[in-house]
Design an enzyme around this catalytic site. Structure first.
Site, mmCIF file in Angstrom:
data_model
loop_
_atom_site.group_PDB
_atom_site.id
_atom_site.type_symbol
_atom_site.label_atom_id
_atom_site.label_comp_id
_atom_site.label_asym_id
_atom_site.label_seq_id
_atom_site.Cartn_x
_atom_site.Cartn_y
_atom_site.Cartn_z
ATOM 1 N N ASP A 82 -14.834 -28.381 5.203
ATOM 2 C CA ASP A 82 -13.733 -27.756 6.177
ATOM 3 C C ASP A 82 -12.948 -28.742 7.134
ATOM 4 O O ASP A 82 -13.390 -29.962 7.149
ATOM 5 C CB ASP A 82 -14.216 -26.564 6.976
ATOM 6 C CG ASP A 82 -15.911 -26.883 7.418
ATOM 7 O OD1 ASP A 82 -15.977 -28.150 7.500
ATOM 8 O OD2 ASP A 82 -16.477 -25.902 7.561
ATOM 9 N N GLU B 214 -16.101 -16.888 8.258
ATOM 10 C CA GLU B 214 -16.910 -16.355 9.364
ATOM 11 C C GLU B 214 -17.284 -14.885 8.735
ATOM 12 O O GLU B 214 -16.881 -14.385 7.677
ATOM 13 C CB GLU B 214 -15.742 -16.117 10.447
ATOM 14 C CG GLU B 214 -15.407 -17.386 10.910
ATOM 15 C CD GLU B 214 -16.210 -17.987 12.062
ATOM 16 O OE1 GLU B 214 -17.662 -17.432 11.735
ATOM 17 O OE2 GLU B 214 -15.829 -18.701 12.680
ATOM 18 N N HIS C 147 -22.321 -17.968 9.379
ATOM 19 C CA HIS C 147 -21.479 -18.411 8.694
ATOM 20 C C HIS C 147 -21.540 -19.740 7.874
ATOM 21 O O HIS C 147 -22.567 -20.427 8.271
ATOM 22 C CB HIS C 147 -19.860 -18.734 9.383
ATOM 23 C CG HIS C 147 -19.870 -20.110 10.286
ATOM 24 N ND1 HIS C 147 -19.355 -19.876 11.444
ATOM 25 C CD2 HIS C 147 -20.608 -21.077 10.341
ATOM 26 C CE1 HIS C 147 -19.641 -21.187 11.898
ATOM 27 N NE2 HIS C 147 -20.431 -21.914 11.260
ATOM 28 N N ASN D 250 -23.860 -17.397 13.791
ATOM 29 C CA ASN D 250 -23.604 -15.975 12.980
ATOM 30 C C ASN D 250 -23.484 -15.691 11.510
ATOM 31 O O ASN D 250 -22.844 -14.960 11.052
ATOM 32 C CB ASN D 250 -21.913 -15.684 13.595
ATOM 33 C CG ASN D 250 -20.846 -16.720 13.157
ATOM 34 O OD1 ASN D 250 -21.247 -17.424 12.302
ATOM 35 N ND2 ASN D 250 -19.683 -16.334 13.333
#
Ligand code: F6R
Length: 250
Positions: free
Chosen positions: A66, A141, A136, A134
């Protein structure tokens, strides 16, 4: 899913860097790389072993997961800058063989080209992943479809909050990034997911013990044939004794 639990960062870095060295010694390896705090000890170990064992990266190609949009490659918090500083400048890799998504210009075109380029190179042989608190992976996400290829995504407030430690303030943390999609990631032939620290324990427990759900993007790895999950004791602390008995390898 194979799970390994280690006591120290050094043991983790040793184990994961050995997985990479094995790939690098093959004919034309294609590696999938991550940024963030988790892989740094592994990259340090890789640099060390590269020197000790006189290993060449000349035939290696790399694809990063990313990149933030809107900050250029020269920005000290761009993932291109991170990779150059933490790995590429310290080995003999040809910089033109290192691919990081391009967060500038025609983003639509950039995302399509990224998937095409990975496919052209024959796909990723070994992909390293971290995991967000979380759940990801890359910047996929919660809520991201398992069918997504590389795309532009809006970062959640939690991710921006988690990453503000690298910036002067939360206002400087970009709001969007380009990320390899979940469908792209699971095409990697082999995946090693590394998690350290107690703030990853919930996500790790859900990823391993619950059914796959888009609420926890990392749970897509359940159905991958070749995944190793490498943990420290803190990130493994919420696993049930059943999981530890059945899945953890010595
Ligand atoms: C980074 C990436 C992210 C991180 C994750 C964990 O390229 O894809 O998914 O792996 O946010 O970050 P750290 O390692 O900083 O806890």
């Amino acid at each position: 899913m194979q799970i390994k639990i280690f006591k120290t960062q050094d043991e983790i870095a040793n184990f994961v860097s050995d997985m990479f060295i094995e790939e690098i010694k093959k004919e034309s390896p294609v590696l999938g790389l991550a940024t963030g705090g988790t892989p740094v000890p592994t990259y340090e170990k890789l640099i060390e072993k590269t020197k000790e064992q006189n290993i060449s990266w000349k035939n290696v190609k790399t694809f990063n997961l990313d990149e933030y949009t809107g900050i250029g490659p020269a920005h000290s918090q761009s993932y291109r800058y991170f990779m150059n500083e933490n790995l590429f400048n310290k080995i003999d890799i040809n910089i033109y063989n290192t691919y990081v998504p391009n967060g500038f210009g025609n983003l639509e075109k950039n995302v399509n080209e990224y998937d095409e380029k990975i496919a052209q190179e024959g796909g990723i042989d070994l992909q390293i992943l971290g995991i967000g608190s979380n759940g990801h992976i890359a910047f996929n996400e919660p809520g991201t479809s398992f069918d997504q290829k590389t795309h532009v995504i809006e970062l959640t407030e939690q991710t921006r909050e988690d990453n503000k430690r690298f910036f002067n303030s939360i206002d400087e943390v970009p709001t969007h990034s380009i990320t390899m999609g979940l469908a792209t990631i699971v095409k990697a032939k082999k995946i090693v997911l590394v998690a350290t620290g107690e703030n990853k324990a919930d996500a790790i427990c859900k990823m391993i013990e619950e059914q796959p759900t888009t609420d926890l993007p990392a749970s897509i790895l359940h159905d991958h044939a070749n995944v190793v999950v490498v943990l420290d004791e803190a990130s493994a602390s919420k696993l049930s004794s059943k999981t530890i008995e059945e899945l953890v390898e010595a």
